[in-house]
Design a protein around this motif. Structure first.
Motif, PDB file in Angstrom:
ATOM      1  N   PHE A 236      52.575  12.293 -30.739  1.00 32.41           N
ATOM      2  CA  PHE A 236      54.057  12.631 -30.427  1.00 32.41           C
ATOM      3  C   PHE A 236      55.171  11.479 -30.398  1.00 32.41           C
ATOM      4  CE2 PHE A 236      50.802  15.256 -27.908  1.00 32.41           C
ATOM      5  CZ  PHE A 236      50.629  16.130 -28.873  1.00 32.41           C
ATOM      6  N   ALA A 237      54.542  10.385 -30.093  1.00 31.44           N
ATOM      7  CA  ALA A 237      55.471   9.299 -29.730  1.00 31.44           C
ATOM      8  C   ALA A 237      55.791   8.744 -31.235  1.00 31.44           C
ATOM      9  CB  ALA A 237      54.883   8.171 -29.141  1.00 31.44           C
ATOM     10  N   LEU A 238      54.642   8.964 -32.318  1.00 34.43           N
ATOM     11  CA  LEU A 238      55.044   8.505 -33.554  1.00 34.43           C
ATOM     12  C   LEU A 238      55.949   9.566 -34.252  1.00 34.43           C
ATOM     13  CD1 LEU A 238      54.492   7.487 -36.398  1.00 34.43           C
ATOM     14  CD2 LEU A 238      52.251   8.480 -36.381  1.00 34.43           C
ATOM     15  N   GLY A 239      55.729  10.756 -33.913  1.00 36.19           N
ATOM     16  CA  GLY A 239      56.339  11.867 -34.387  1.00 36.19           C
ATOM     17  C   GLY A 239      57.959  11.757 -34.302  1.00 36.19           C
ATOM     18  N   SER A 240      58.261  11.244 -32.845  1.00 34.48           N
ATOM     19  CA  SER A 240      59.413  10.954 -32.296  1.00 34.48           C
ATOM     20  C   SER A 240      60.187   9.816 -33.314  1.00 34.48           C
ATOM     21  CB  SER A 240      59.466  10.647 -30.937  1.00 34.48           C
ATOM     22  OG  SER A 240      60.748  10.353 -30.421  1.00 34.48           O
ATOM     23  N   VAL A 241      59.415   8.786 -33.529  1.00 38.83           N
ATOM     24  CA  VAL A 241      60.000   7.664 -34.266  1.00 38.83           C
ATOM     25  C   VAL A 241      60.070   8.317 -35.761  1.00 38.83           C
ATOM     26  CG1 VAL A 241      59.476   5.565 -35.234  1.00 38.83           C
ATOM     27  CG2 VAL A 241      58.707   6.023 -32.962  1.00 38.83           C
ATOM     28  N   LEU A 242      59.299   9.222 -36.317  1.00 42.02           N
ATOM     29  CA  LEU A 242      59.540   9.476 -37.636  1.00 42.02           C
ATOM     30  C   LEU A 242      60.576  10.452 -37.832  1.00 42.02           C
ATOM     31  CD1 LEU A 242      58.054   9.645 -40.607  1.00 42.02           C
ATOM     32  CD2 LEU A 242      56.532  11.537 -39.822  1.00 42.02           C
ATOM     33  N   THR A 243      61.030  11.335 -36.761  1.00 47.60           N
ATOM     34  CA  THR A 243      61.791  12.251 -36.858  1.00 47.60           C
ATOM     35  C   THR A 243      63.128  11.173 -36.975  1.00 47.60           C
ATOM     36  OG1 THR A 243      60.829  13.844 -35.347  1.00 47.60           O
ATOM     37  CG2 THR A 243      63.077  13.969 -35.769  1.00 47.60           C
ATOM     38  N   TRP A 244      63.303  10.290 -36.232  1.00 48.80           N
ATOM     39  CA  TRP A 244      64.668   9.349 -36.183  1.00 48.80           C
ATOM     40  C   TRP A 244      64.766   8.644 -37.557  1.00 48.80           C
ATOM     41  CZ3 TRP A 244      64.813   3.967 -35.871  1.00 48.80           C
ATOM     42  CH2 TRP A 244      66.095   3.512 -35.802  1.00 48.80           C
ATOM     43  N   THR A 245      63.890   8.089 -37.891  1.00 40.55           N
ATOM     44  CA  THR A 245      63.820   7.539 -39.438  1.00 40.55           C
ATOM     45  C   THR A 245      63.976   8.267 -40.458  1.00 40.55           C
ATOM     46  OG1 THR A 245      61.203   7.273 -39.508  1.00 40.55           O
ATOM     47  CG2 THR A 245      62.262   5.279 -38.573  1.00 40.55           C
ATOM     48  N   ALA A 246      63.439   9.376 -40.334  1.00 42.14           N
ATOM     49  CA  ALA A 246      63.470  10.506 -41.396  1.00 42.14           C
ATOM     50  C   ALA A 246      64.935  11.042 -41.416  1.00 42.14           C
ATOM     51  CB  ALA A 246      62.568  11.556 -41.419  1.00 42.14           C
ATOM     52  N   GLY A 247      65.694  10.846 -40.393  1.00 42.35           N
ATOM     53  CA  GLY A 247      66.970  11.523 -40.285  1.00 42.35           C
ATOM     54  C   GLY A 247      66.994  12.952 -39.877  1.00 42.35           C
ATOM     55  N   LEU A 248      65.784  13.427 -39.325  1.00 41.51           N
ATOM     56  CA  LEU A 248      65.688  14.698 -39.049  1.00 41.51           C
ATOM     57  C   LEU A 248      66.354  15.094 -37.579  1.00 41.51           C
ATOM     58  CD1 LEU A 248      62.223  15.294 -40.298  1.00 41.51           C
ATOM     59  CD2 LEU A 248      64.443  16.005 -41.517  1.00 41.51           C
ATOM     60  N   THR A 249      66.787  16.773 -37.444  1.00 38.62           N
ATOM     61  CA  THR A 249      67.173  16.924 -35.852  1.00 38.62           C
ATOM     62  C   THR A 249      65.834  16.870 -35.204  1.00 38.62           C
ATOM     63  OG1 THR A 249      67.454  19.099 -36.953  1.00 38.62           O
ATOM     64  CG2 THR A 249      69.341  17.844 -36.642  1.00 38.62           C
ATOM     65  N   ASP A 250      64.858  17.723 -35.798  1.00 41.65           N
ATOM     66  CA  ASP A 250      63.703  17.910 -34.946  1.00 41.65           C
ATOM     67  C   ASP A 250      62.446  17.732 -35.984  1.00 41.65           C
ATOM     68  OD1 ASP A 250      62.905  20.197 -36.376  1.00 41.65           O
ATOM     69  OD2 ASP A 250      64.247  21.411 -34.731  1.00 41.65           O
ATOM     70  N   ALA A 251      61.048  17.863 -35.779  1.00 41.65           N
ATOM     71  CA  ALA A 251      60.000  17.582 -36.563  1.00 41.65           C
ATOM     72  C   ALA A 251      59.608  18.877 -37.375  1.00 41.65           C
ATOM     73  CB  ALA A 251      58.840  16.942 -35.712  1.00 41.65           C
ATOM     74  N   THR A 252      60.509  19.952 -37.097  1.00 38.84           N
ATOM     75  CA  THR A 252      60.066  21.387 -37.910  1.00 38.84           C
ATOM     76  C   THR A 252      59.812  20.837 -39.273  1.00 38.84           C
ATOM     77  OG1 THR A 252      61.329  22.106 -36.048  1.00 38.84           O
ATOM     78  CG2 THR A 252      60.658  23.571 -37.924  1.00 38.84           C
ATOM     79  N   PRO A 253      60.734  20.223 -40.014  1.00 41.48           N
ATOM     80  CA  PRO A 253      60.420  20.405 -41.692  1.00 41.48           C
ATOM     81  C   PRO A 253      59.100  19.497 -41.815  1.00 41.48           C
ATOM     82  CG  PRO A 253      62.818  19.526 -41.119  1.00 41.48           C
ATOM     83  CD  PRO A 253      61.769  19.776 -39.982  1.00 41.48           C
ATOM     84  N   LEU A 254      58.572  18.672 -41.010  1.00 43.82           N
ATOM     85  CA  LEU A 254      57.327  18.196 -41.205  1.00 43.82           C
ATOM     86  C   LEU A 254      56.113  18.891 -41.176  1.00 43.82           C
ATOM     87  CD1 LEU A 254      58.036  14.868 -39.082  1.00 43.82           C
ATOM     88  CD2 LEU A 254      58.290  15.095 -41.416  1.00 43.82           C
ATOM     89  N   LEU A 255      56.281  20.075 -40.559  1.00 44.32           N
ATOM     90  CA  LEU A 255      55.267  21.201 -40.414  1.00 44.32           C
ATOM     91  C   LEU A 255      54.637  21.584 -41.883  1.00 44.32           C
ATOM     92  CD1 LEU A 255      56.507  23.243 -37.366  1.00 44.32           C
ATOM     93  CD2 LEU A 255      54.762  21.362 -37.337  1.00 44.32           C
TER      94      LEU A 255
END
Lengths: 730, 70
Positions: free
Chosen positions: A253-272
């Motif tokens: 979840f921490a990695l997901g949070s970092v990835l969401t920020w670096t990817a410029g996403l508002t949340d991790a939904t597109p990664l699903l």
């Protein structure tokens, strides 16, 4: 592994090193400046996958490319998991993670460059047949075109107890046949890795992404819950305490949070949406490494990779910690087997107990070409992967500890204390960070121990459901798994007959996960997890079994004067078998599509609640949260008790929902008065298949509830209904 | 910051045991034959630390669970 003072790397490795260096600069700049760039999410994922693993793995100067690739991917992901976990524990800014890892990557790359890198040509292989290569790539493009067409026309709302297979059209059949044909031809010709990888990628896209792309959102309710956890960490900068035990393993979840920020996403939904494809593609090098060690043949190793995908109906590759933990697990096992099968291992001259003692005490030699430093480096990297697994998932480290202990008892590992180090780290983490789990789940942790019968019941019997067609399809799933296990056992028997070394180690690798059955039911999912951990070993063994069975036929063909015709027949047969297996995968993997998918309407309805609900509001629903799990963790109470209590007073196993008079159910709900009611077609489909619930009754009950003054109908779409409890002002 | 169920001393003991085990493995790798005195000292230390850590874990676990073992 160590050869001279100047690092010698292949052109592919040099390219990866350069890309990692570019990303090390680009990703922090893009993230801090918040530059909107098409494909930024792809670059951010690439950053997680290759930084800083490529540079660090090249330090070992391993001559086996697939070892370097496996190490690079696993080490990058592990470094991100550990760094992000550390930052979350310290409650420091998560933005430090990419900066720190980029700095490590650039420092190591700079050091490698100062040493003077020599770029060498890769393995000298015969030139590939370009006509075949381009022809097959065109065929695969056509197959992907058919799949794309299907994603735009398939009616997933019509999916019922037969699941996805009843809804797919001729397009998917033809696309599967084309991919099967390319794979079949690829295996009878000289191996062309480009064609094999392209065919595998096409196969995974067609098999794993049809539903997600057709829906435009990610499926699998739990994945959305993970999006919610990531959102919590992004908002609070720390893991939640006392809300959900899964926060005790915050790595993913921490990695997901970092990835969401670096990817410029508002949340991790597109990664699903693409997670299953990405997770399986990343697993390929580790699977190949395992297959290469077990079979001793590149062709059979690739066959093992394909077989793994064909039997991969378990659906444990969605956006979840266990998918990354499985990747780390497979990578460690791949490295262990590579070291074991590549080394000289002393044999005992004694018999009986003496031989047993010698086996336990023996230490395998080093892999040819490797020295003490690189062997130590590999050991430490293995521990880093294990540590990342420990902070990310609760179940996988247990299997890893058993596997490491098994390797030690078989005298099959140089690092004899590895099982103890990993075991101690596991206990330390369990004590340090998993407090919620210890206290909140004590009955779960200890209650299932030794209760094998109960675990079998919850893992197999309870999952079959009550709908007759659905039951038959569930039996098909079990049969498909049984066939996988049976063919794997046959492959192991072939190795025993051929007096291949370390068959006991391979048997242990398959058996170790199944000891979990005696320890945990894992919410009824333990059998799935057992297969997930055993599957990477079973796949190459199945390849060996099939090869042993088909070899006489292949020999006959090669000697026959009608060789050309027989070869065409063999390719046709192999294509047919592969195509049938692909369709079986579609049937088994897509069986639960009627209740595991999340539609854009569900997402819109859930977003409305998540936006409008006030802190402390309760949302009543019937089972899986779906998109409702994607935010406001800890702020609102997602409660599935009220609706179940009012409609199914006997509880699960009693009379199905709808057996009580409707007026009583409405009165009960008015009494319970949840702030929101969120019911989706997928929730009702699940209840229908598992308990025989009448969906029409529930929809009518909700309409009756909306007719009262107490509730307001916020949304009444075809597949989702949202009610809101009126406040006194309203 | 999470609570440490076995206390900081317990956690330190477990991590120290892990570090010594790793050290022993690395020494074996670096020097083909580790001197017997060094090896014995390390192994005895690891055993003592693991047993102490296990005892602390059991006692703390017993306290947290309200007497699971006693």
């Amino acid at each position: 592994m160590t050869t001279g003072m100047t690092p010698r790397i292949s052109r592919l490795e040099a390219g990866a090193l350069s890309l990692a260096a570019v990303l090390s600069v680009a990703i922090p700049v893009l993230a801090f400046a918040d530059i909107s760039l098409p494909g930024r999410a792809v670059l951010a994922v690439a950053f997680v996958v290759i930084v800083p693993g490529v540079a660090l793995s090249l330090l070992l100067r391993c001559r086996v490319p697939m070892v370097t690739v496996t190490l690079a991917i696993a080490l990058s992901i592990a470094a991100h998991l550990l760094a992000a976990t550390g930052i979350v524990l310290l409650e420091a800014p998560l933005e430090l993670v990419p900066v720190a890892l980029a700095a490590v990557n650039l420092a190591v790359t700079g050091w490698l460059c100062r040493r003077g890198i020599t770029i060498i040509r890769g393995h000298q292989t015969e030139a590939a047949d370009s006509r075949w290569r381009y022809g097959s790539l065109l065929l695969l493009a056509a197959a992907l075109g058919l799949w794309w067409w299907e994603t735009h026309v398939i009616d997933l709302d019509a999916a019922g107890p037969r699941g996805l297979i009843a809804e797919v059209s001729w397009r998917i059949g033809l696309a599967s046949a084309i991919v099967a044909f390319v794979l079949a031809v690829a295996f009878v010709r000289r191996l062309d890795r480009v064609v094999l990888l392209a065919a595998l990628g096409s196969f995974m896209t067609i098999a794993y992404l049809l539903v997600n792309v057709a829906d435009g959102t990610g499926g699998f309710s739990t994945g959305w819950v993970h999006v919610g956890f990531i959102d919590y960490i992004s908002s609070h900068g720390a893991a939640a305490e006392g809300i959900d035990a899964r926060f005790s393993w915050p790595g993913f979840f921490a990695l997901g949070s970092v990835l969401t920020w670096t990817a410029g996403l508002t949340d991790a939904t597109p990664l699903l949406v693409t997670a299953p494809l990405v997770m399986n593609v990343l697993l390929v090098p580790a699977l190949y490494l395992i297959g290469r060690s077990v079979t001793g043949s590149a062709r059979l190793a690739w066959a093992g990779v394909v077989i793994y995908q064909v039997f991969n109906w378990f659906h444990q590759d969605y956006f979840a910690p266990q998918a990354t933990a499985t990747l780390l697990y497979a990578s460690i096992v791949g490295l262990l087997l590579w070291q074991l099968f590549g080394a000289t291992v002393p044999t005992s001259s004694r018999r009986g107990i003496g031989a047993l003692i010698d086996t336990v005490r023996r230490v395998p030699g080093r892999v040819p070409g490797s020295g003490p430093l690189s062997t130590m480096g590999l050991y430490i990297i293995g521990l880093v992967l294990a540590a990342a697994m420990i902070v990310s998932h609760q179940l996988t480290p247990v299997v890893l500890i058993m596997v490491l202990l098994g390797f030690t008892l078989c005298g099959a590992i140089r690092a004899r204390g590895a099982w103890l180090v990993v075991g101690l780290l596991f206990v330390a983490w369990f004590s340090y960070a998993a407090t919620d789990y210890w206290v909140g789940h004590l009955s779960v942790v200890l209650g299932d121990m030794g209760e094998v019968g109960q675990t079998v019941s919850s893992g197999v019997v309870d999952r079959i459901g009550v709908e007759p067609t659905y039951q038959s399809m569930q039996q098909l799933r079990m049969g498909w798994s049984a066939l996988y296990g049976f063919l794997g056992a046959l492959g192991l028997a072939v190795l025993v007959l051929r007096r291949r070394r370390f068959t006991i180690v391979l048997a242990g690798l398959i058996a170790a996960p199944f000891t979990l059955v005696a320890l945990q039911s894992y919410g009824g999912e333990v059998f799935l997890r057992c297969f997930v951990y055993a599957a990477p070993i079973l796949a190459p063994l199945v390849a060996i079994a099939l090869h042993a069975a088909l070899r006489p036929v292949a020999d006959h063909i090669s000697r026959s004067p009608y060789r050309r015709f027989l070869l065409i027949g063999a390719v046709a047969l192999l294509s047919g078998l592969l195509c049938a297996a692909t369709l079986l995968l579609t049937a088994t993997r897509g069986l639960n599509v009627s209740f595991e998918r999340v539609t854009t309407t569900h997402d819109l309805a859930a977003s409305q609640i998540l936006t409008q609900a006030e802190n402390g509001d309760s949302v009543a629903q019937l089972g899986a949260l779906g998109a409702l799990g994607a935010g406001r963790v800890g702020d609102i109470d997602r409660d599935d008790i009220a609706l179940f209590q009012c409609t199914d007073p006997d509880g699960p196993g009693g009379e199905p929902i709808g057996s009580v008079p409707m007026d009583e159910a409405v009165a009960c709900l008015l009494d319970e008065s949840p702030d929101w009611i969120y019911v989706t077609s997928t929730q009702l489909n699940a209840l229908h298949l598992e308990q025989g619930t009448n969906s029409a009754w529930v929809w009518q009950m909700l309409r009756n509830l909306a007719d009262t003054d107490e509730y307001e109908l916020i949304l009444d779409a075809e597949d989702v209904t949202v009610l809101h409890h009126r406040t006194e002002e309203q | 910051m999470p609570t440490v169920l076995i206390g900081w001393p317990g956690l330190t003991i477990l991590l120290l045991a892990a570090a010594l085990t790793l050290l022993l493995d690395l020494l074996r790798e670096r020097q083909h034959s580790v001197p017997v005195s060094v090896r014995t000292t390390l192994i005895v230390s690891i055993i003592v630390l693991v047993l102490t850590g296990a005892a602390i874990t059991v006692v703390r676990f017993d306290t947290v669970t309200g007497g699971l073992f006693t």
